[in-house]
Each structure stands twice: as C-alpha cells, then as structure tokens.
Design a protein around this motif. Structure first.
Motif, mmCIF file in Angstrom:
data_model
loop_
_atom_site.group_PDB
_atom_site.id
_atom_site.type_symbol
_atom_site.label_atom_id
_atom_site.label_comp_id
_atom_site.label_asym_id
_atom_site.label_seq_id
_atom_site.Cartn_x
_atom_site.Cartn_y
_atom_site.Cartn_z
ATOM 1 N N UNK A 1 0.817 -1.207 0.000
ATOM 2 C CA UNK A 1 0.000 0.000 0.000
ATOM 3 C C UNK A 1 0.853 1.261 0.000
ATOM 4 N N UNK A 2 1.631 1.457 1.047
ATOM 5 C CA UNK A 2 2.540 2.593 1.154
ATOM 6 C C UNK A 2 3.812 2.063 1.809
ATOM 7 N N UNK A 3 4.853 1.861 1.030
ATOM 8 C CA UNK A 3 6.085 1.292 1.583
ATOM 9 C C UNK A 3 6.606 2.090 2.777
ATOM 10 N N UNK A 4 6.928 1.370 3.847
ATOM 11 C CA UNK A 4 7.468 1.997 5.042
ATOM 12 C C UNK A 4 6.426 2.539 6.004
ATOM 13 N N UNK A 5 5.168 2.398 5.641
ATOM 14 C CA UNK A 5 4.074 2.900 6.470
ATOM 15 C C UNK A 5 3.051 1.784 6.685
ATOM 16 N N UNK A 6 2.485 1.713 7.880
ATOM 17 C CA UNK A 6 1.426 0.758 8.192
ATOM 18 C C UNK A 6 0.092 1.486 8.042
ATOM 19 N N UNK A 7 -0.790 0.952 7.212
ATOM 20 C CA UNK A 7 -2.082 1.591 6.929
ATOM 21 C C UNK A 7 -3.181 0.854 7.682
ATOM 22 N N UNK A 8 -4.050 1.646 8.321
ATOM 23 C CA UNK A 8 -5.129 1.087 9.133
ATOM 24 C C UNK A 8 -6.432 1.797 8.781
ATOM 25 N N UNK A 9 -7.496 1.038 8.673
ATOM 26 C CA UNK A 9 -8.829 1.586 8.479
ATOM 27 C C UNK A 9 -9.523 1.601 9.835
ATOM 28 N N UNK A 10 -9.923 2.786 10.285
ATOM 29 C CA UNK A 10 -10.576 2.886 11.595
ATOM 30 C C UNK A 10 -12.001 2.346 11.527
ATOM 31 N N UNK A 11 -12.577 2.117 12.685
ATOM 32 C CA UNK A 11 -13.959 1.627 12.735
ATOM 33 C C UNK A 11 -14.950 2.685 12.243
#
Length: 75
Positions: free
Chosen positions: A12-22
């Motif tokens: 998704x985005x190298x070097x970054x952790x992507x999270x979808x909030x509730x």
C-alpha cells in the motif's frame, strides 16, 4: 488471525502501516520514526485521510518535509 482493517504496508505505502478505523477513516503510521530534527520541522509519524489517494498524498508531504530537514542538517 489477521485484522481485516489493517492492510499490507509493503503493497500500500512502503514503510508505512495503513489502518482503516472503525469510523472508516484511513490512518498511516510510519514504521520507522522520523529523527528529532525531522519531527521538529513538522514531519508527523502518523497521518490520516478520507481516501487512499489522499492518505498517500499526506505521507508524501511528510516524507518531503523530512527530506528537506535532512538536507538542512547535511548542508
């Protein structure tokens, strides 16, 4: 068991952790922290946005801030 709200940061985005909030908001948190100098000039380790394109733009903006700060230190 894997959390379906967390996406693979490498794809998704190298070097970054992507999270979808509730609440449906996207967040990205940099895997490695910025240096103190980069943080002092405004590079944030965690950013949010409504869409993945907007999130990528925010990540790019903060990475650019960090690169500029790094350039000041080495110049």
């Amino acid at each position: 068991m894997e959390d379906a709200r967390t996406t693979n940061p490498k794809s998704t985005i190298p070097g970054w952790r992507v999270i979808l909030s509730d609440k449906g908001r996207l967040w990205a948190s940099r895997v490695l922290p910025f240096t103190d100098a980069e943080t002092d000039v405004g590079a944030d380790r965690t950013v949010d946005a409504d869409t993945l394109d907007e999130l990528r733009a925010e990540v790019d903006r903060h990475e650019a801030i960090a690169r500029e700060a790094a350039g000041r230190v080495t110049s």
